[in-house]
Enzyme design. Structure first.
Site, PDB file in Angstrom:
ATOM      1  N   TYR A  41     -53.442  59.223 -11.966  1.00  0.00           N
ATOM      2  CA  TYR A  41     -52.250  59.001 -11.328  1.00  0.00           C
ATOM      3  C   TYR A  41     -51.071  58.481 -12.057  1.00  0.00           C
ATOM      4  CZ  TYR A  41     -49.836  57.152  -7.102  1.00  0.00           C
ATOM      5  OH  TYR A  41     -48.764  57.120  -6.251  1.00  0.00           O
ATOM      6  N   ASP A  96     -49.287  55.990 -19.790  1.00  0.00           N
ATOM      7  CA  ASP A  96     -48.984  55.258 -18.482  1.00  0.00           C
ATOM      8  C   ASP A  96     -49.718  54.068 -18.456  1.00  0.00           C
ATOM      9  OD1 ASP A  96     -48.305  54.530 -15.998  1.00  0.00           O
ATOM     10  OD2 ASP A  96     -48.784  56.471 -14.721  1.00  0.00           O
ATOM     11  N   LYS A  99     -46.905  46.624 -12.216  1.00  0.00           N
ATOM     12  CA  LYS A  99     -48.112  46.000 -11.535  1.00  0.00           C
ATOM     13  C   LYS A  99     -48.090  44.623 -12.127  1.00  0.00           C
ATOM     14  CE  LYS A  99     -50.753  49.507  -9.643  1.00  0.00           C
ATOM     15  NZ  LYS A  99     -51.074  51.019 -10.119  1.00  0.00           N
TER      16      LYS A  99
END
Ligand code: PLP
Length: 442
Positions: free
Chosen positions: A156, A251, A279
């Site tokens: 994702y 990523d 995050k």
């Protein structure tokens, strides 16, 4: 733990206030939420509305208390409402929230990151993981002057158009968009292959010679189960990118500052060309970042011709929260302690499952763990996850919730252990998980 687990048992758990808030929210927001997985659709029931958190604990609107392993989906590596992070936020907010002009705090967070990360030389702050990845893809395209990108099924990368693409059938496919509203022409620039399949990647480079701007991968795929890859496979990607003058984009929005300060790049010691973070980097406030060599990053505007901007980018309050959090992460043994706590928890559960011959295994790396209902000793690609196994997670999730343990409401999501999860708390949780496994699998 025991008295709480009794108090929270099934029929006694109050949900009236969360229910009422959700009914209202449904009139304001699609599905009652501002991000889909929060809606509890895959575990059934309605979401809990959270009122506050401290350390490893959260409280919902009805006053129920939970040990939290969602950690806002990863950012809260120090736990909830950490004093140092909160103090930094308060001190900064007093001076104003945003100026749209540079502040010293941006330099300070950049220094903290760059002085401790040999894989990047220059960075740009943005406001989310999605934005970091979207910008990094544009940079890869601008730098290589190529249009196609290659991604993996089971990774994702946020919700930008060219990444909302899932594999079709076949070894190398243009994906099908996984969302309405994504034009076919965008999807045609995204090649999708399975993880852990070298042949598929070789085939893609043969089919699209000199057309692939970058390979994008979660080097530690943790958004569709935890699909730990072999180091040799990641090295293979590094090499094939180099051979083809394609950029390798890690990523690390979830793995960055999580499996170590330098994320997966440092964990496997593989040098990607571009890295994205999010995050943890913002200490619980909205921050994303992408970085690369100075040479690549100088293609970004106003130095170069790849445009990217943000009204609230480098927001001082968010920078201050990030500085406070990353300063803690840099303390000696921070990651060792987290990893030690996590492996005690994971090993105990795996031993218990093996003893009872349960089809259950906890996969983990650093302080990330994933509960999988399987007999497999490793799961490395999305196809290996048996969708039917999610029905067990659904029951487990409910049983744990009733006993005061909060996991992200989907069996495809991982859990996180924070600095604030004490060994005592974890030990208590371990016993409750065992009790619940008996209910689910006996
Ligand atoms: C969470 C995540 C994103 C998206 O970040 P947002 O802040 O939710 O936009 C992108 N990539 C990875 C690997 C992630 O884990």
């Amino acid at each position: 733990m025991n008295s709480r687990s009794k108090k929270n048992k099934l029929d006694q758990m109050k949900r009236e206030k969360s229910e009422a808030l959700f009914q209202k929210a449904k009139t304001y927001f699609p599905g009652g939420v501002n991000s889909p997985v929060r809606a509890f659709r895959s575990v059934g029931g309605t979401p809990l509305f959270i009122e506050r958190g401290k350390g490893s604990q959260i409280w919902d609107a009805d006053g129920n208390k939970f040990t939290d392993f969602c950690g806002s989906w990863g950012p809260l590596i120090l736990g909830h409402a950490n004093d140092k992070v909160n103090d930094a936020i308060k001190k900064t907010v007093e001076k104003g929230c945003t100026f749209g002009a540079p502040t010293a705090l941006e330099n300070e967070l950049a220094e903290l990151i760059l002085n401790n990360n040999k894989y990047i030389q220059k960075i740009r702050f943005v406001s989310s993981g999605t934005e970091a990845v979207m910008s990094a893809i544009r940079l890869a395209r601008g730098y290589t002057k190529r249009n196609k990108i290659l991604k993996f099924e089971g990774c994702y990368h946020g919700h930008s158009d060219s990444l909302l693409v899932k594999a079709g059938s076949g070894l190398v496919t243009f994906g099908n968009s996984s969302s309405a509203g994504v034009p076919e022409s965008f999807v045609n620039e995204t090649i999708v292959v399975a993880l852990n399949n070298e042949q598929a990647v070789k085939q893609a480079f043969a089919d699209f010679k000199d057309q692939i701007a970058c390979i994008i991968i979660e080097p530690i795929p943790a958004n569709n189960g935890l699909l730990l890859q072999r180091k040799e496979y990641l090295q293979f990607l590094r090499d094939i990118c180099t051979e083809n003058k394609t950029l390798l984009l890690f990523d690390e929005v979830i793995s960055g500052f999580r499996v170590g300060f330098t994320g997966a790049a440092g964990y496997y010691d593989i040098q990607p060309d571009i890295i994205t973070y999010g995050k943890i980097i913002g200490g619980g406030l909205p921050v994303g970042m992408y970085g690369a060599s100075a040479e690549i990053m100088n293609h970004i505007s106003p130095e170069g011709n790849v445009y990217q901007a943000g009204t609230l980018s480098g927001n001082p309050v968010a920078m201050a929260a990030g500085i406070a959090q990353l300063t803690e992460c840099l303390k000696p043994d921070f990651y060792n302690d987290l990893e030690k706590k996590t492996s005690i928890f994971v090993n105990a559960l795996n031993d218990y499952a093996a003893l009872h011959r349960y089809s259950f295994r906890v996969f983990s790396i650093g302080s990330i763990f994933w509960f999988a209902f399987t007999d497999a000793l490793s799961i490395q690609s999305a196809e290996e996850i048996v969708p039917d196994s999610m029905k067990y997670f659904k029951i487990l999730h409910k049983e744990l919730l009733y006993r005061g343990i909060y996991l992200g409401p989907s069996g495809y999501e991982v859990g996180f252990i924070s600095e604030a999860h004490s060994p005592e708390i974890i030990h208590g949780v371990q016993r409750v998980v065992m009790e619940c496994l008996d209910i689910v699998l006996k």
